[in-house]
Design a protein around this motif. Sequence first.
Motif, short mmCIF file in Angstrom:
data_model
loop_
_atom_site.label_atom_id
_atom_site.label_comp_id
_atom_site.label_asym_id
_atom_site.label_seq_id
_atom_site.Cartn_x
_atom_site.Cartn_y
_atom_site.Cartn_z
N GLU B 45 0.83 -1.20 0.00
CA GLU B 45 0.00 0.00 0.00
C GLU B 45 0.87 1.26 0.00
O GLU B 45 2.05 1.22 0.36
CB GLU B 45 -0.92 0.00 1.23
N VAL B 46 0.28 2.36 -0.40
CA VAL B 46 0.98 3.65 -0.35
C VAL B 46 0.23 4.55 0.64
O VAL B 46 -0.94 4.32 0.94
CB VAL B 46 1.02 4.34 -1.73
N SER B 47 0.91 5.55 1.12
CA SER B 47 0.26 6.49 2.04
C SER B 47 -0.67 7.41 1.24
O SER B 47 -0.57 7.51 0.02
CB SER B 47 1.32 7.32 2.75
N ALA B 48 -1.57 8.07 1.95
CA ALA B 48 -2.51 9.01 1.29
C ALA B 48 -1.71 10.12 0.59
O ALA B 48 -2.03 10.51 -0.54
CB ALA B 48 -3.46 9.58 2.33
N ASP B 49 -0.67 10.59 1.26
CA ASP B 49 0.17 11.63 0.67
C ASP B 49 0.80 11.17 -0.64
O ASP B 49 0.77 11.89 -1.65
CB ASP B 49 1.32 11.97 1.63
N GLN B 50 1.38 9.98 -0.59
CA GLN B 50 2.01 9.45 -1.80
C GLN B 50 1.00 9.32 -2.92
O GLN B 50 1.27 9.65 -4.07
CB GLN B 50 2.62 8.07 -1.51
N SER B 51 -0.17 8.83 -2.55
CA SER B 51 -1.20 8.60 -3.55
C SER B 51 -1.60 9.92 -4.23
O SER B 51 -1.76 9.99 -5.46
CB SER B 51 -2.37 7.89 -2.87
N THR B 52 -1.71 10.98 -3.44
CA THR B 52 -2.03 12.29 -4.01
C THR B 52 -0.92 12.77 -4.95
O THR B 52 -1.17 13.26 -6.06
CB THR B 52 -2.21 13.34 -2.88
N TRP B 53 0.30 12.58 -4.47
CA TRP B 53 1.45 12.96 -5.29
C TRP B 53 1.47 12.21 -6.61
O TRP B 53 1.66 12.80 -7.69
CB TRP B 53 2.75 12.71 -4.48
N ILE B 54 1.22 10.92 -6.55
CA ILE B 54 1.26 10.10 -7.77
C ILE B 54 0.16 10.55 -8.74
O ILE B 54 0.40 10.69 -9.94
CB ILE B 54 1.11 8.59 -7.44
N ARG B 55 -1.01 10.79 -8.21
CA ARG B 55 -2.13 11.24 -9.02
C ARG B 55 -1.76 12.50 -9.84
O ARG B 55 -2.24 12.69 -10.95
CB ARG B 55 -3.33 11.54 -8.11
N GLY B 56 -0.91 13.32 -9.24
CA GLY B 56 -0.54 14.57 -9.89
C GLY B 56 0.55 14.46 -10.94
O GLY B 56 0.82 15.41 -11.68
N LEU B 57 1.20 13.28 -11.02
CA LEU B 57 2.30 13.13 -11.98
C LEU B 57 1.80 13.20 -13.41
O LEU B 57 0.77 12.60 -13.73
CB LEU B 57 3.02 11.79 -11.76
N PRO B 58 2.52 13.90 -14.28
CA PRO B 58 2.10 13.96 -15.69
C PRO B 58 2.12 12.56 -16.32
O PRO B 58 3.07 11.81 -16.10
CB PRO B 58 3.14 14.87 -16.36
N GLY B 59 1.05 12.22 -17.01
CA GLY B 59 0.96 10.91 -17.66
C GLY B 59 0.09 9.95 -16.87
O GLY B 59 -0.32 8.91 -17.37
#
Lengths: 351, 351, 351, 351
Positions: B45-59
């Motif tokens: 699993e990833v943390s909520a913070d990580q998940s938000t960060w990943i969502r924002g990555l281009p692509g």
Amino acid sequence: MIVVLERETDAVRAAGISAELASAGVATTPGTEAGGRAVLVSEREVSADQSTWIRGLPGVAEVTVTPGKYRLTSRVFRPTTTTVEVGAGVVIGGPGFVVAAGPCAVESAGQLDSVARAVADGGAAVLRGGAFKPRSSPYSFQGLEEHGLRLLEEQRDRTGLPVVTEVLEPAWIERVAKSADILQIGARNMQNYPLLREAGRSGLPVLLKRGLSATVEEWLLAAEYVLLEGNPNVILCERGIRSYEPSTRFTLDLSAIPVVKRVSHLPVIVDPSHSGGRADLVRPLALAAAAAGADGLLVDVHTDPTSARCDADQALTAPEFAELVEALERVLYAVDRPLTRPLWAPTAEAV
Amino acid sequence: MIVVLERETDAVRAAGISAELASAGVATTPGTEAGGRAVLVSEREVSADQSTWIRGLPGVAEVTVTPGKYRLTSRVFRPTTTTVEVGAGVVIGGPGFVVAAGPCAVESAGQLDSVARAVADGGAAVLRGGAFKPRSSPYSFQGLEEHGLRLLEEQRDRTGLPVVTEVLEPAWIERVAKSADILQIGARNMQNYPLLREAGRSGLPVLLKRGLSATVEEWLLAAEYVLLEGNPNVILCERGIRSYEPSTRFTLDLSAIPVVKRVSHLPVIVDPSHSGGRADLVRPLALAAAAAGADGLLVDVHTDPTSARCDADQALTAPEFAELVEALERVLYAVDRPLTRPLWAPTAEAV
Amino acid sequence: MIVVLERETDAVRAAGISAELASAGVATTPGTEAGGRAVLVSEREVSADQSTWIRGLPGVAEVTVTPGKYRLTSRVFRPTTTTVEVGAGVVIGGPGFVVAAGPCAVESAGQLDSVARAVADGGAAVLRGGAFKPRSSPYSFQGLEEHGLRLLEEQRDRTGLPVVTEVLEPAWIERVAKSADILQIGARNMQNYPLLREAGRSGLPVLLKRGLSATVEEWLLAAEYVLLEGNPNVILCERGIRSYEPSTRFTLDLSAIPVVKRVSHLPVIVDPSHSGGRADLVRPLALAAAAAGADGLLVDVHTDPTSARCDADQALTAPEFAELVEALERVLYAVDRPLTRPLWAPTAEAV
Amino acid sequence: MIVVLERETDAVRAAGISAELASAGVATTPGTEAGGRAVLVSEREVSADQSTWIRGLPGVAEVTVTPGKYRLTSRVFRPTTTTVEVGAGVVIGGPGFVVAAGPCAVESAGQLDSVARAVADGGAAVLRGGAFKPRSSPYSFQGLEEHGLRLLEEQRDRTGLPVVTEVLEPAWIERVAKSADILQIGARNMQNYPLLREAGRSGLPVLLKRGLSATVEEWLLAAEYVLLEGNPNVILCERGIRSYEPSTRFTLDLSAIPVVKRVSHLPVIVDPSHSGGRADLVRPLALAAAAAGADGLLVDVHTDPTSARCDADQALTAPEFAELVEALERVLYAVDRPLTRPLWAPTAEAV
Ligand SMILES: C=C(OP(=O)(O)O)C(=O)O
Ligand SMILES: C=C(OP(=O)(O)O)C(=O)O
Ligand SMILES: C=C(OP(=O)(O)O)C(=O)O
Ligand SMILES: C=C(OP(=O)(O)O)C(=O)O
């Protein structure tokens, strides 16, 4: 082989026959068949010659050879399915499909009262509820014991529903029998032979749960202990067996229903609650049991599952139970079996 | 966690995202989701913070966190039940209940022809039949192999019924795919990962039998190997699990149906033939499976069971099969599901 | 029944004998026995008369009737225990007890190097290490694959220890055979028959893990697939079976050792690491295996278990492994078996 | 959590403490610990704050927090292994390894006499023999019951060997205790809680067989019922568990020995006879048990196995038993444990 003696054969003559058989190498165990006649049962098979000779002995009424290890439980000995009249006109093993429902454990007067109403309203013809709870840990709730029995008795009087409750030891059978219509022998006690024998002697209906890892053969042989005491009123209950699968507490073995029905005349019901240990599995498993030919169900219901002191995860709420019975009736219709309805309708009465 | 990439994200950019995630401590495995978009899947699993960060990555198009070990098979990732179109308009996992039936093993042109007629007549919408038989003993009949495939192909052409047949190794998938509409992966091969991956790459419908002692989790993780290759067309098949009970070959675990349906979007069918290994259990178990919510059945039928070269004890005769389907339709009606009927009616045609 | 043909019997004559047997109702499967002679094996038993008749057929050298379903694996066919020479003079199944040890998975040159030193120092005569890891989840580490093979090869060259590593599919056997001395067939592939046949054809030593829920009979029948190809070099490996007990990953079935040794001539080793899945159980189970008559062990060792990418909980550290071997030698002494020592002593060399 | 009360805390004060805890949300069950002090045991865990508060209550001697569900059986509560003195100076759980041996069932004076001599001669320090036999079928030999007890008593007097025999129901404990030194609770009764409680109250050594499909946790929780009555004298006995493998009656789970020893202070012995149900497996399994760290064995011996009325296939002959003990001593030497020798040497006496 089962040797049924003539009704008029007295104990002395019976002992003589047993001795004659023994001296011919056929050891037998004495008992009583459903109809009340004395029987002598042998573990091993006899030759055709021996069987003819035994049939001719004075005092012998019938000789039946049954396959496998089954004797009194064998469908060869008794071809028609046993019907067990459990009280208030409710019959298990007949055409009607019987739902027994109620709390896993009796917890209080108020709890039992509300659950009893709910299950009767929902369509249960028998009330279940444990006064003595066999728990893995001595630190878990062990049931209200005698007080629980009194509460069950009150509900029986009020609702007219026959009651099924577990008994854990021979010494308590007489007391439990005062408050209950069916003695439940739990999975952990399926091979508690003194308990089985004493339940046999009581003559009362016995609900015999399948042991946690019992084979069908061992389960029927456990029933054999009850029948041998002259008590034919055994209802088998499949409740899941141990397997490696962790997503359910036990693995419901529905194949056991047709397997038992082929070799034995005893009725079989299914407990979809203790099997899975999950409320969300109760409905699909209950419907499957009905489709597979079960004679009834034993279902945990609680009006407030989250507060339940025992197996909270598996209890249906009152509305879930009512919906289950509705869905069940459709499946029962598909397999040509009527649902046995409770005599009492609390909601109607309240009106 | 599943990271779905945007359609336009190219391989170089995808590798870049994967590297970024890895350097943030999130190892991922690349794959393709049902719709054809690239995905990066992490085991942990990833943390909520990580998940938000990943969502924002281009692509990155979407990020889904799924509970347990399930990813692409998870109902959280894909809330609606997967429907698998297996040919000739037959869909598994939709409203229609689909019966696949036929011989355990293809034995000869004559045998397959008579069984195919019988099952189509009886109500099967898919023809089953093994050309390659995985047998415990090398001295047992191993199937007609390529010749068996040709016979299946002929029947498919003649009857229009889609065909399901087992494939035992990656190298044969292409050849089998020419003669069959559904690749069956047997219980013994449920954890044959090269085979699963190759079946995934084929894009064909895959019937994935539950392993002999697989947990539900392992079974879904096996399906995950197929899905990860971009092939969403997986049909799970419960076929009984190993237990200590000797009266049946395996113990049919019908609880697995609602358990799977809760966590996964994949359709589940049931094989009541291989489960019990006994013809007399097929009907009660088949009806139970329908009542428990299965999407279909896989049934062994033989016009002359005593002569069957494989699993003779479990095959239904043609009339038994027809009666089963009749009884099944009543149960299906009770649970509001129509039976998917075969397009072809050989008897009618003969007239 | 096994019919061994005379060495000079050519293929045409062999086919003729097979046809003659078939027309007498005795279907046979052709193969090759350990010594290289052609055999015809029947699944069912033959009558004494038939057996005499077959013995008399021109081209037939011997006819052996073996009990149960075992044929080439049967101790009746081959009374002395098979010894498998696995390289560098190490023999499994002979008087010497052989310990194979190493990492669950090959992870890097450095990791393999340090573990190889540690296990050779500690007393292992064979190096284990997975280059291809069959993992329940596609998102778990799958092994270094070809690169892992190269690392194993390097260690073999450097240490002189024979290498055992798993192979997952027929197409890879040739490549794996270049880097390894023993082909490991994993529990999940025990009934992957194309893989077994191909491993048989390779002629290499095959370490055949018992399937997750395989009976002893199914395990030996799996070995039969390898033997039938003329490859007698099968080493069985008991690695725990599925049970309901949750405190261990699998339940080590040590009874299988004497059970197998009674019916078969194949050597049996034990994997106490994958069985329990717990490092603290490895030593007691390893000693028990030696006491029960095993021919060797397969042990997971890691110089830094907490960092292991696969089955970290079960790996012994280097000092734990060395202590295990010391304790083992005392038990081996008690049962009159010497430990087979590695030829190479890295510490000594370093000096 | 276990709250041990001070010795001088009287019942009224204890009830007060229990009430105080309950009103703070900590339900407890009252009992007695090994040393005779009253305890209050809670099923759930308490917070660190609560634990400090409880420690400060007047009348409280100690508070111990134990992991998992184990309380009085936990090694955290009692770090040193329990030693059970079973009579005639024989101690189970101490340095000495104790072999209990004798017939499965007591059959006659002559049989018991000859077997008792044989086992004492061979090296058994305890005599086993069932007077009450729990049999799957009511038609199998059920034991000599009270007469069997008298015969055991005679042998105890004559040989000085402590006796272990099974008791099936609470009402018989007092009577059995007159003739036996250790109460055996059979696998089928492991969850017969009234029997466990009553055995607890007797204060006698209790040999607690693992249930046919009990987890290690359930087994220790069953022991907890005995301990809670103030009886610390529990000897656990691993006797094989149900699995799918048909070549042995049960699957001996030797991993259970180190697993139990890690979490609990109770001694563990092994029954290699009932486990496999095969005489040829007794020796390898017995040696393995010793190597795995068991504290003793329970072995079926019969001077004429073919005539045995119960479990004939698993009994060792007198010479086989003597050879087993010889081999055992070598393995025990390897693991630094002496064999506890019987005080009495019948052969020497005869001389
Ligand atoms: C304890 C119960 O069931 P089982 O004996 O099947 O576990 C019960 O029905 O209350
Ligand atoms: C072999 C078959 O089934 P399974 O893989 O479930 O044993 C089959 O369906 O033909
Ligand atoms: C995967 C392994 O074992 P098994 O096949 O027994 O699970 C192994 O030894 O690396
Ligand atoms: C019956 C016996 O054992 P178990 O309870 O382990 O079956 C016995 O030891 O006599």
